[in-house]
Design a protein around this motif. Structure first.
Motif, PDB file in Angstrom:
ATOM      1  N   SER A  92       0.846  -1.184   0.000  1.00  0.00           N
ATOM      2  CA  SER A  92       0.000   0.000   0.000  1.00  0.00           C
ATOM      3  C   SER A  92       0.889   1.245   0.000  1.00  0.00           C
ATOM      4  CB  SER A  92      -0.857  -0.059   1.265  1.00  0.00           C
ATOM      5  OG  SER A  92      -1.962   0.758   1.136  1.00  0.00           O
ATOM      6  N   GLN A 147      -2.550   5.225   0.464  1.00  0.00           N
ATOM      7  CA  GLN A 147      -3.292   4.926   1.697  1.00  0.00           C
ATOM      8  C   GLN A 147      -3.402   6.119   2.642  1.00  0.00           C
ATOM      9  OE1 GLN A 147      -1.639   2.406   4.767  1.00  0.00           O
ATOM     10  NE2 GLN A 147       0.409   2.391   3.871  1.00  0.00           N
ATOM     11  N   VAL A 202      -7.538   2.651   0.405  1.00  0.00           N
ATOM     12  CA  VAL A 202      -6.903   1.577   1.164  1.00  0.00           C
ATOM     13  C   VAL A 202      -7.340   0.204   0.679  1.00  0.00           C
ATOM     14  CG1 VAL A 202      -6.511   0.650   3.487  1.00  0.00           C
ATOM     15  CG2 VAL A 202      -6.784   3.113   3.175  1.00  0.00           C
TER      16      VAL A 202
END
Ligand code: SF4
Ligand code: SF4
Length: 447
Positions: A340, A345, A351
Motif C-alpha cells: 500500500s 493509503q 486503502v
C-alpha cells in the motif's frame, strides 16, 4: 497547541493556515508510533510532533531556518502516516509543505547540495532529460563500484547520494510509449471518456503501466486521451519546496485538462502513480489564492482519481459472482503481496479498493505486516536520504517475504523501483494484474 503569531503575521494566508493547523495539535504524540523516522531513529525531533514544534517556532519567529530544523524536516518522508494516525485531524501535509518552501527560500544549503537539488528538479520532471540521465547513470555504474563506500548515516555525504542514484538506475530502459495527443478509442459502445496522466519518470521507466491501464479501460468501453501540453504534475519539485516550479506546472496542467474537458468532455482524470494523484487532488488547495485558477484547479482536483478508484465503479470482465469465472483462469490462486503506497493509503485514503479489485479478479491478496510504514522511496527521498531509505526498504522486504508472495503489487512507480531493488520476486503495478485478469498479457511477458 497555543500559537503566538502577531496580527500582521496572520494577515498572510499561509500563516493563517499554519496557525489553524498548529492549533489543532493537542501534543498527544499518537503520531510518533507510526512515523517511520521516529521508529528508526527514536529522536523526538524526527517525529511528527517534534517537527510540528520546530515548524511552529520557525514560523512564529519568522527567522531563517536553522541547520537543526532543516536536518529534521529533510528527514521527513512526507509519507503522511501521521495524518492517518492523528485523532485531531492535524493537516501535517500542508504544514510541512510550507516549511519546505521556507527552507528553500531562506536557508542556504552547501553548494554541492544546492547543485544536486537543482539537477534533480531539472531532470526528474522532464522525460527526455530523465531518459538521458538514466542512460548516463548506466554508463557510470561500473565507475561507482570503484568509489569508496561511505558509512551509512542519517546525514549522508554527496558521494553516498551519487552512489544511491547510480544504483537505482535500471539495467534496461523500455522504448517510449505513445505520444501526447493520442486518443485510444473504446472497444464497442463508448460509455465514458477520461484523460490518463502520462507522468514523467514513469513513462520512461515503465510505459507498460499506462499501456495496461489503456487496455483495461478501452476493453470496458472507456475512451482514453493522453492530453497534449500536459506536464509533470509538480509533485517532485513541490516536495523539494520549489513551489514556483510546482505551481507553474499545476497551472499548465489545469489549463490543458480544462481545455480538453471543455472541448471533448472528461469524466475523470486518471492517475496510475499515486504520488502524482495526491498532489493533483490538492491542486484546488495549492491554487486557492489565485483568482484566475482556483475554480478550474478545484474542478481538476474533483476530476482526479486513482485508476483503482475509477475501476471500482465499473464491472470488470472476469469478476463474476464470487469470482467463479476467475477461478478457471491462469492467474487464479496466485499469491499477491499488496504494498500500500503511502500516497495512496495516507495521502488519498484509498486503502481497500485495490485489494478488493485484485481479490474479485481471482488473486489471493495478502496484506503486508506493518503496511502503514513507508518503503523509503518517497519521491526523491531515496536519492537524498539513501541510508534511512535503505533501512526502510529492508524492513519492508522482510515483511513482504513473510507472506511468501508469487508477486508484489503496488500503485506507485517509486515504490515499485524501491522494492524491486532488493528482491527477486516480480514487482508489478496493480493495473498490470487487472489487465492480465481481464484478457491482457501476463505481466513481464512483454515490454
Ligand atoms: S510524514 Fe511520515 S516521516 Fe514525516 S512526520 Fe509524518 S509520519 Fe513521520
Ligand atoms: S497525533 Fe495529531 S494531535 Fe497528537 S501530537 Fe500528533 S499531530 Fe498532534
Amino acid at each position: 497547541m497555543k500559537t503566538e503569531f502577531s496580527l500582521a503575521q496572520l494577515a498572510d494566508p499561509d500563516i493563517k493556515e499554519a496557525d489553524k493547523i498548529l492549533r489543532a495539535c493537542v501534543h498527544c504524540g499518537f503520531c510518533t508510533a507510526t512515523c517511520p523516522t521516529y521508529v528508526l531513529l527514536g529522536d523526538e525531533l524526527d517525529s511528527p510532533r517534534g517537527r510540528i514544534y520546530l515548524i511552529k517556532e520557525m514560523l512564529e519567529k519568522d527567522a531563517a531556518p536553522t541547520e537543526e530544523v532543516v536536518k529534521h524536516i529533510d528527514r521527513c518522508l512526507s509519507c503522511l502516516a501521521c495524518m492517518t494516525t492523528c485523532p485531531s485531524g492535524v493537516n501535517y501535509m500542508h504544514l510541512v509543505d510550507q516549511a519546505r518552501v521556507r527552507i528553500e527560500r531562506d536557508y542556504r544549503r552547501p553548494l554541492t547540495e544546492r547543485a544536486l537539488r537543482y539537477l534533480l528538479s531539472l531532470v526528474l520532471p522532464n522525460p527526455k532529460l530523465f531518459r538521458s540521465g538514466m542512460l548516463l547513470a548506466r554508463l557510470g555504474r561500473p565507475l561507482a563500484m570503484l568509489l569508496p563506500t561511505p558509512k551509512p548515516s542519517a546525514t549522508p555525504t554527496l558521494l553516498r547520494r551519487i552512489k544511491a542514484m547510480l544504483a537505482l538506475a535500471p539495467a534496461h530502459l523500455p522504448a517510449p510509449g505513445p505520444s501526447a495527443g493520442t486518443v485510444f478509442a473504446a472497444s464497442g459502445a463508448r460509455c465514458a471518456r477520461v484523460a490518463l496522466l502520462q507522468g514523467c519518470a514513469q513513462q520512461v521507466l515503465a510505459p507498460r503501466i499506462n499501456e495496461a491501464a489503456v487496455n483495461v479501460l478501452t476493453r470496458h468501453g472507456v475512451e482514453v486521451v493522453l492530453v497534449k501540453d500536459e506536464q509533470c504534475c509538480g509533485a517532485l519539485t513541490h516536495h523539494m519546496g520549489r513551489d514556483e516550479d510546482a505551481l507553474a506546472r499545476a497551472r499548465a496542467n489545469v489549463t490543458a485538462w480544462t481545455r480538453e474537458a471543455d472541448r471533448g468532455g472528461l469524466d475523470a482524470i486518471l492517475v496510475t502513480t499515486s504520488g502524482c494523484g495526491t498532489v493533483i487532488k490538492d491542486y484546488g488547495y495549492m491554487l486557492r489564492e489565485d483568482p484566475a485558477f482556483k475554480g478550474p484547479a478545484a474542478r481538476v482536483s474533483a476530476l482526479a482519481k486513482d485508476i483503482t478508484e475509477y475501476l471500482a465503479g465499473l464491472e470488470l470482465q472476469g469478476q463474476m459472482q464470487g469470482g467463479v469465472k476467475a477461478q478457471a483462469s491462469a492467474h487464479a490462486g496466485l499469491i499477491v503481496a499488496y504494498h500500500s503506497a503511502c500516497s495512496l493509503q495516507h495521502g488519498q485514503k484509498v486503502v481497500s479498493l485495490p485489494k478488493e479489485l485484485l481479490s474479485k479478479s481471482g488473486f489471493v491478496v495478502k496484506d503486508v505486516p506493518e503496511s502503514h510504514l513507508c518503503c523509503g522511496s518517497a519521491g526523491t527521498y531515496n536519492l537524498l536520504q539513501p541510508d534511512i531509505a535503505t533501512r526502510l526498504r529492508d524492513r519492508k522486504l522482510a515483511n513482504i517475504a513473510s507472506v511468501k508472495p508469487d508477486m508484489i503489487a503496488a500503485g506507485n512507480i517509486g515504490c515499485m523501483m524501491q522494492i524491486a531493488g532488493g528482491t527477486s520476486v516480480p514487482v508489478v503495478h496493480t493495473i498490470e494484474l487487472l489487465d492480465w485478469a481481464t484478457g491482457g498479457p501476463r505481466p513481464g511477458d512483454k515490454g
